[in-house]
Structure formats: structure tokens, C-alpha cells
Design a protein around this motif. Structure first.
Motif, PDB file in Angstrom:
ATOM      1  N   ASN A  42       0.827  -1.202   0.000  1.00 52.86           N
ATOM      2  CA  ASN A  42       0.000   0.000   0.000  1.00 52.86           C
ATOM      3  C   ASN A  42       0.862   1.254   0.000  1.00 52.86           C
ATOM      4  OD1 ASN A  42      -1.491   2.212   1.843  1.00 52.86           O
ATOM      5  ND2 ASN A  42      -2.989   1.091   0.595  1.00 52.86           N
ATOM      6  N   GLU A  43       1.909   1.259   0.793  1.00 51.08           N
ATOM      7  CA  GLU A  43       2.802   2.417   0.851  1.00 51.08           C
ATOM      8  C   GLU A  43       3.564   2.597  -0.457  1.00 51.08           C
ATOM      9  OE1 GLU A  43       5.014   1.607   4.418  1.00 51.08           O
ATOM     10  OE2 GLU A  43       3.480   2.531   5.691  1.00 51.08           O
ATOM     11  N   LEU A  44       3.956   1.515  -1.112  1.00 52.78           N
ATOM     12  CA  LEU A  44       4.587   1.612  -2.433  1.00 52.78           C
ATOM     13  C   LEU A  44       3.605   2.201  -3.443  1.00 52.78           C
ATOM     14  CD1 LEU A  44       6.508  -1.783  -2.775  1.00 52.78           C
ATOM     15  CD2 LEU A  44       7.530   0.499  -2.701  1.00 52.78           C
ATOM     16  N   CYS A  45       2.386   1.677  -3.453  1.00 49.13           N
ATOM     17  CA  CYS A  45       1.372   2.124  -4.417  1.00 49.13           C
ATOM     18  C   CYS A  45       1.018   3.595  -4.225  1.00 49.13           C
ATOM     19  CB  CYS A  45       0.112   1.274  -4.297  1.00 49.13           C
ATOM     20  SG  CYS A  45       0.314  -0.408  -4.910  1.00 49.13           S
ATOM     21  N   ASN A  46       1.058   4.059  -2.994  1.00 44.00           N
ATOM     22  CA  ASN A  46       0.691   5.444  -2.696  1.00 44.00           C
ATOM     23  C   ASN A  46       1.900   6.371  -2.560  1.00 44.00           C
ATOM     24  OD1 ASN A  46      -2.282   5.393  -2.512  1.00 44.00           O
ATOM     25  ND2 ASN A  46      -1.843   3.790  -1.015  1.00 44.00           N
ATOM     26  N   ASP A  47       3.055   5.896  -3.009  1.00 38.39           N
ATOM     27  CA  ASP A  47       4.296   6.679  -3.013  1.00 38.39           C
ATOM     28  C   ASP A  47       4.672   7.213  -1.633  1.00 38.39           C
ATOM     29  OD1 ASP A  47       4.768   6.334  -5.807  1.00 38.39           O
ATOM     30  OD2 ASP A  47       3.184   7.803  -6.191  1.00 38.39           O
ATOM     31  N   ARG A  48       4.405   6.425  -0.622  1.00 37.12           N
ATOM     32  CA  ARG A  48       4.818   6.773   0.735  1.00 37.12           C
ATOM     33  C   ARG A  48       6.006   5.917   1.185  1.00 37.12           C
ATOM     34  NH1 ARG A  48      -0.870   6.416   1.733  1.00 37.12           N
ATOM     35  NH2 ARG A  48      -0.436   4.563   2.964  1.00 37.12           N
ATOM     36  N   ARG A  49       6.485   5.055   0.300  1.00 38.44           N
ATOM     37  CA  ARG A  49       7.639   4.208   0.592  1.00 38.44           C
ATOM     38  C   ARG A  49       8.506   4.185  -0.662  1.00 38.44           C
ATOM     39  NH1 ARG A  49       8.955  -0.588   3.850  1.00 38.44           N
ATOM     40  NH2 ARG A  49       6.996  -0.290   4.952  1.00 38.44           N
ATOM     41  N   ASN A  50       9.806   4.377  -0.466  1.00 37.70           N
ATOM     42  CA  ASN A  50      10.747   4.319  -1.591  1.00 37.70           C
ATOM     43  C   ASN A  50      11.140   2.877  -1.871  1.00 37.70           C
ATOM     44  OD1 ASN A  50      10.779   7.094  -1.895  1.00 37.70           O
ATOM     45  ND2 ASN A  50      12.568   7.368  -0.590  1.00 37.70           N
ATOM     46  N   VAL A  51      11.543   2.638  -3.098  1.00 36.95           N
ATOM     47  CA  VAL A  51      12.048   1.321  -3.476  1.00 36.95           C
ATOM     48  C   VAL A  51      13.499   1.220  -3.025  1.00 36.95           C
ATOM     49  CG1 VAL A  51      12.676  -0.176  -5.416  1.00 36.95           C
ATOM     50  CG2 VAL A  51      10.498   1.015  -5.423  1.00 36.95           C
ATOM     51  N   THR A  52      13.777   0.260  -2.172  1.00 39.96           N
ATOM     52  CA  THR A  52      15.143  -0.025  -1.732  1.00 39.96           C
ATOM     53  C   THR A  52      15.716  -1.114  -2.645  1.00 39.96           C
ATOM     54  OG1 THR A  52      14.421  -1.772  -0.247  1.00 39.96           O
ATOM     55  CG2 THR A  52      14.531   0.474   0.673  1.00 39.96           C
ATOM     56  N   ALA A  53      16.983  -1.402  -2.478  1.00 46.05           N
ATOM     57  CA  ALA A  53      17.599  -2.465  -3.270  1.00 46.05           C
ATOM     58  C   ALA A  53      16.883  -3.798  -3.028  1.00 46.05           C
ATOM     59  CB  ALA A  53      19.083  -2.579  -2.940  1.00 46.05           C
TER      60      ALA A  53
END
Length: 102
Positions: A42-53
Motif C-alpha cells: 500500500n505504501e509503495l502504491c501510494n508513493d509513501r515508501r521508496n524502493v530499496t535495493a
């Protein structure tokens, strides 16, 4: 350097529009496939979490593409945000090339 005035697509936008919707995936189904909590997706989809390695490696495994694909989307978004934020621009413009600072 990123010179476009148009904001690049975010990880969330790409994830939803190019992967989840065409495949009919819900956030819960993607979370299960990734082995993470639904909140993470959910946080990825809503741009509240960055993509880490690590997240890039997981997404690449789930969708059959490369981790670089996901990291490059994140990198483009991060660069655009830094270049278009007045506060960040001010910080960047204060920096001096080593030859000029010496």
C-alpha cells in the motif's frame, strides 16, 4: 542530468498501471507474492515508501524484470523532486565545485 519539466511516473503509478491492473492483482495478492505485509505494498502504491535495493530485487523476482528497472524509476523520481523543490535547489546551488571553492 534529468532536464524534463514534466514529473516522471512514480513507482506507485508504474506498479499499479503497468503491472497490477493488467494482471488483475490486488494489493493483498501482490503482498502475498512478495512475502511482505499489505501495508508495505500500500505504501509503495501510494508513493509513501521508496524502493530499496531489497524491494527492487523482490519486485524483479515477482514480475520477471530487473531490479534496475525499479531502482531507475525511483532514481528518476528522486532526482526530479530534488531539482524541483525550492529548498533542495537552494541547497544544491550553494555547493561549489572543488576548483572554485579552493
Amino acid at each position: 542530468m534529468l532536464t524534463t519539466k514534466r514529473k516522471p511516473a512514480t513507482v506507485g503509478e508504474i506498479l499499479i498501471e503497468e503491472f497490477m491492473q493488467p494482471m488483475g492483482l490486488t494489493q493483498a495478492a501482490l503482498a502475498e507474492a512478495m512475502g511482505v505485509q499489505r501495508k508495505h505494498v500500500n505504501e509503495l502504491c501510494n508513493d509513501r515508501r521508496n524502493v530499496t535495493a531489497a524491494t527492487a530485487l523482490i519486485l524483479a523476482r515477482v514480475f520477471g524484470n530487473s531490479p534496475d528497472f525499479w531502482l531507475n524509476i525511483q532514481r528518476r523520481s528522486d532526482l526530479w523532486e530534488a531539482m524541483n523543490s525550492p529548498h533542495e535547489r537552494e541547497r544544491i546551488e550553494r555547493a561549489k565545485p572543488i576548483g572554485a571553492a579552493a
